[in-house]
Scaffold this motif. Sequence first.
Motif, PDB file in Angstrom:
ATOM      1  N   CYS A  82       0.859  -1.186   0.000  1.00 36.67           N
ATOM      2  CA  CYS A  82       0.000   0.000   0.000  1.00 36.67           C
ATOM      3  C   CYS A  82       0.896   1.237   0.000  1.00 36.67           C
ATOM      4  O   CYS A  82       1.767   1.393   0.861  1.00 36.67           O
ATOM      5  CB  CYS A  82      -0.919   0.009   1.211  1.00 36.67           C
ATOM      6  SG  CYS A  82      -1.930   1.503   1.276  1.00 36.67           S
ATOM      7  N   CYS A  85      -0.304   3.615   3.417  1.00 34.01           N
ATOM      8  CA  CYS A  85       0.081   3.257   4.792  1.00 34.01           C
ATOM      9  C   CYS A  85       1.343   2.401   4.836  1.00 34.01           C
ATOM     10  O   CYS A  85       1.826   2.071   5.917  1.00 34.01           O
ATOM     11  CB  CYS A  85      -1.063   2.549   5.510  1.00 34.01           C
ATOM     12  SG  CYS A  85      -1.417   0.916   4.846  1.00 34.01           S
ATOM     13  N   CYS A 120      -4.526  -0.006  -0.107  1.00 32.17           N
ATOM     14  CA  CYS A 120      -5.159  -1.138   0.571  1.00 32.17           C
ATOM     15  C   CYS A 120      -6.607  -0.792   0.934  1.00 32.17           C
ATOM     16  O   CYS A 120      -7.010   0.370   0.919  1.00 32.17           O
ATOM     17  CB  CYS A 120      -4.367  -1.536   1.809  1.00 32.17           C
ATOM     18  SG  CYS A 120      -4.590  -0.462   3.226  1.00 32.17           S
ATOM     19  N   CYS A 123      -7.119   1.839   3.740  1.00 28.70           N
ATOM     20  CA  CYS A 123      -6.869   3.223   3.321  1.00 28.70           C
ATOM     21  C   CYS A 123      -7.992   3.737   2.429  1.00 28.70           C
ATOM     22  O   CYS A 123      -8.371   4.906   2.532  1.00 28.70           O
ATOM     23  CB  CYS A 123      -5.522   3.312   2.605  1.00 28.70           C
ATOM     24  SG  CYS A 123      -4.138   3.150   3.747  1.00 28.70           S
TER      25      CYS A 123
END
Length: 130
Positions: A82, A85, A120, A123
């Motif tokens: 991701c 994050c 992801c 998120c």
Amino acid sequence: MIKERQTKYISAIRSYMQAANHATNHEILAYLRHQYPDLSSTTVHRITKRMLERGDLIIAPSNNENVTRLDSRLDPHDHFACQLCDQLRDIVLPLDMISQLQALIDDCKISGRLTIQGSCSKCIKYKEIL
Ligand SMILES: [Zn+2]
Ligand SMILES: [Zn+2]
């Protein structure tokens, strides 16, 4: 006495890595410091280096700051990273997909496992709330 402590650190690092799956040396230290205030960065580096040499850990794709991440999953696998994050998720790309990618680059050769980047689910959900 020192040896005993060392053994304790090794098993603590091992179980942390089993739970975390992917982590930097710094993340291991930050987590285990709560339980072992005496644990030093040098000790963590020394233990994980040894584990890498013995094949108890492998290298995962680096994080956004280009810091090496360790991986406790030893069988060959690819990753989804991701970009928001910086979390890694294990995936196994199908062999025929690898062959298709290989065909796109003709005489060049894909080596090692692949990392797919994106956002992801956590998120994406978080962005919807904002
Ligand atoms: Zn994310
Ligand atoms: Zn992995």
